[in-house]
Structure formats: C-alpha cells, structure tokens
Design a protein around this motif. Sequence first.
Motif, mmCIF file in Angstrom:
data_model
loop_
_atom_site.group_PDB
_atom_site.id
_atom_site.type_symbol
_atom_site.label_atom_id
_atom_site.label_comp_id
_atom_site.label_asym_id
_atom_site.label_seq_id
_atom_site.Cartn_x
_atom_site.Cartn_y
_atom_site.Cartn_z
ATOM 1 N N PHE A 15 41.312 40.999 33.979
ATOM 2 C CA PHE A 15 42.710 40.617 34.156
ATOM 3 C C PHE A 15 43.365 40.397 32.805
ATOM 4 O O PHE A 15 42.800 39.735 31.938
ATOM 5 N N SER A 88 48.734 40.529 34.659
ATOM 6 C CA SER A 88 48.737 40.012 36.032
ATOM 7 C C SER A 88 48.852 38.490 36.055
ATOM 8 O O SER A 88 48.885 37.878 37.111
ATOM 9 N N SER A 116 57.552 42.516 33.844
ATOM 10 C CA SER A 116 56.338 42.513 34.660
ATOM 11 C C SER A 116 56.707 42.557 36.133
ATOM 12 O O SER A 116 57.860 42.352 36.493
ATOM 13 N N VAL A 120 52.979 38.672 39.398
ATOM 14 C CA VAL A 120 52.303 38.030 38.268
ATOM 15 C C VAL A 120 52.140 36.518 38.520
ATOM 16 O O VAL A 120 53.075 35.850 38.948
ATOM 17 N N ILE A 175 45.210 34.982 40.241
ATOM 18 C CA ILE A 175 45.220 36.448 40.105
ATOM 19 C C ILE A 175 44.158 37.044 41.019
ATOM 20 O O ILE A 175 44.397 38.015 41.733
ATOM 21 N N ASN A 178 45.294 37.120 44.409
ATOM 22 C CA ASN A 178 46.318 38.161 44.580
ATOM 23 C C ASN A 178 45.716 39.552 44.745
ATOM 24 O O ASN A 178 46.269 40.378 45.465
ATOM 25 N N VAL A 179 44.592 39.813 44.062
ATOM 26 C CA VAL A 179 44.045 41.177 44.092
ATOM 27 C C VAL A 179 42.955 41.374 45.149
ATOM 28 O O VAL A 179 42.571 42.499 45.419
#
Length: 180
Positions: A15, A88, A116, A120, A175, A178-179
């Motif tokens: 990240f 990110s 961005s 983020v 993050i 989020n992913v």
Amino acid sequence: KSMSDDEGGGVDHLFKIVVIGDSAVGKSNLLSRYARNEFNPHSKATIGVEFQTQTMEIDGKEVKAQIWDTAGQERFRAVTSAYYRGASGALIVYDISRRTTFDSVGRWLDELKTHSDATVARMLVGNKCDLENIRDVSVEDGKSLAEAEGLFFMETSALDSTNVNKAFEEVIREIYTNVS
Ligand code: GDP
Ligand code: MG
C-alpha cells in the motif's frame, strides 16, 4: 532505493501512503519514528528520500506500507501529482502548537481530493502532543474537523512516540479493509 525493491518478495499487499501537511509539522519525523524508530531534533528537508517502508501482519497476511515523504516540496507548494499517484492512504498532519498549520488542513484535503480517488483512507494527525504547555489547537477542534470531513483522528508525538505506530497502523488496517 527503487520501487522494485519493495514489490513482490512474498508480500501479500503493498500500500502507498502519503504524508502531507505544512512545513515543520513533523511529517519526516513521524515517518522515521514509524519506519526506523528514530527521531531527529534538527531535521532538515531530506533531499532524495522518496519513501520508507514498514511491514505488518493483518489476518495472517504480510502487508507492506510504502510511506512517502514530501522531502520538503511542501515549502514551495509544489507537491506534484506524481506524489499522490496510486496512494491508498494519507496522513494529513498539523502541529498542535501552531494554529496556522491546523488552518491549512482544508487546503491539504482539497489537494488530496484533486489528486486521489475517493476511497483513500485518511487520518488527521495532530502532532507534537508532547508540547501541551504551548498547545494552540484543542483536542476538540481536531476531533470536530475530523468528524466534519469524515477522517480518522489521532494526536501523536514523534518525539516521545505517542500514538505514532497506532496512527499508521489504523490507516493501514483501513486500507486493508477497503481492498479486501
Ligand atoms: P516536516 O517539515 O513536516 O517534515 O517536519 P520535521 O519532521 O522535519 O520536523 C520539524 C521540527 O519539529 C524538527 O525540529 C523536529 O525535531 C520537530 N518535531 C517533529 N515532531 C515533533 C514532536 O512530536 N514533538 C516535538 N516537540 N517536536 C517535533
Ligand atoms: Mg520533512
């Protein structure tokens, strides 16, 4: 150090996190405290160091954070779009002993939004909380701004290490959420 040193190599996630905020709020020291457990009382703008990395484990996965430092560009209001590219996560830092640095946060958020995407993970960081005796921004003001803008919030001290790991790790966890 090149990008390729930090890619692959058994890491499950990589990240990019950017650290932004006015000059001298302690960005470079937050980064060196987190990545190397070092503090420099006389730090100058470090030329050439683009990023440092730190690895943590989440859910048994190896997660590497590549954390970017402005290397003093912020003095000239010339933080480039390349700096933000692919980020990110972001730490938006002010100095609790200097109100003007808190007043700049909105501008840094605008710049971040411009460069961005909306997902983020963002953390507002009030650094130098060891300077309680000359505090110029209340904890409440920091919290309110964070709530209004939908940011995580933490006060830190790169000098005495208060909440430094916590701030970075919370962003990295967000993050990751989020992913995955
Ligand atoms: P940058 O310009 O945002 O990267 O800020 P630096 O990391 O270079 O720090 C600017 C100055 O603030 C240096 O003199 C640091 O030693 C000092 N500094 C950074 N973090 C802290 C902190 O948490 N507490 C105190 N008291 N001083 C700090
Ligand atoms: Mg710096």
